[in-house]
Design a protein around this motif. Sequence first.
Motif, PDB file in Angstrom:
ATOM      1  N   CYS A  19     -79.401 -11.993  -7.634  1.00 22.83           N
ATOM      2  CA  CYS A  19     -79.257 -13.216  -8.432  1.00 22.83           C
ATOM      3  C   CYS A  19     -80.359 -13.343  -9.491  1.00 22.83           C
TER       4      CYS A  19
ATOM      5  N   LYS B  83     -79.393 -11.967 -12.898  1.00 22.16           N
ATOM      6  CA  LYS B  83     -78.285 -12.591 -13.633  1.00 22.16           C
ATOM      7  C   LYS B  83     -78.806 -13.670 -14.580  1.00 22.16           C
ATOM      8  N   ASP B  84     -78.033 -13.928 -15.639  1.00 26.73           N
ATOM      9  CA  ASP B  84     -78.404 -14.966 -16.597  1.00 26.73           C
ATOM     10  C   ASP B  84     -78.155 -16.370 -16.050  1.00 26.73           C
TER      11      ASP B  84
END
Length: 394
Positions: free
Chosen positions: A329, A332-333
């Motif tokens: 996670c 991720k953006d």
Amino acid sequence: MFYILISFVSFVMILSKSFINKPLSSNVKKLVSNGFCGKLLSFLASRLKTRTIFLPFSFFHFSLGMQLQNKSCLVSKVEYREEEEEKASLLDLHDLPLDCILEKLSPSELCNVAQVCKSLREKCRSDYLWEKHMKMKWGKILGDSAYRQWKCYVASKSIEKNSNQHKNQKTVLAFLHAFLPFFWIKSKSEKYIKSRPDDSIAALYLSLENGKFWFPAQVYNRENGHAGFLLSCYDAELCYDSRTDTFQARYSPHGRWTTEENIKWERLRVPPIDSSSHVLHISDCLDDLKPGDHVEIQWRRNNEFPYGWWYSVIGHLETCQGDGNHCQCHDKDTVILEFTQYTAGSRWRQTMINRKNHREQGNEIEGFYGGIRKLHSKEEITKWKKLWPTKNVE
């Protein structure tokens, strides 16, 4: 000289007969009872009553008694002065031991000692002595913004004081200005007008203690823990009540003031960001956020409201299984913020932000989310957990 004395004594004898036969008036009693003359008259009158007076010897006896009495008084005064000089005074101490003693005193004791004399008053109002008391009692809720507001408060009081004094003295000074002998009155008055109020740490401490100074700080769970503000922290103007050891707060949501009373110390803190509550905080931790991190995020109902700081925890994305060994996670953006004080399924339970280009985002229904600050201090995290509600909010 002997004849003068005889004449004087004869006059006294005539007066003494009236003393014997008539009661003294109040004025005569005062005259007789005061001074050398009064004592002499009393002495002669007593001798005349017994008819045993021998003038030269008696007068010599009286004079000798007066001299002995005066010498006795003088000796007693000297002995009294010597006893006074032998007594130790606090001001006889050198600066170092005196400061050590004053450092041990409480604020109320320092105020009492300051009333003794001018020298001790200056000592007891030293910033050095009051810095410790300020830090001990007010350090956790007074920040830089509070000290700036104190400077403004002192300046405003100075202007108000000077204005009032100028109004009261303007007429008198205008009248005296034309008279040369009174020029010193004008100069002293103008000097007094220009004097400014005390802005020392002692003055700040006492102004906080007596509730005269309202200062900025932040309040957890505002408005007595209203459900709509659980696990949030908002800016407020605070005033201390020494009788109850609590605070009164004024909140300004959008132009109107909302008040709250009986706020305890544990619900207050120094603002973590030294900026206006209407200013968006520029986040500098977005790239480092990962699941399990504790954060605070700005939120407000609409553009007219100020931001409050809301507690949240970074959660896992739906595509992530939540396994620490395989969680990606943090790469991720999209970042998930969870507000676990709300029940599952609540629209307030979760929100998403983009770590690459996050600015203020939201709408009039769900409000607007602003800047994020990551919590690194265990003390801050523990503080939020202590404020956790007994049951989840829907």
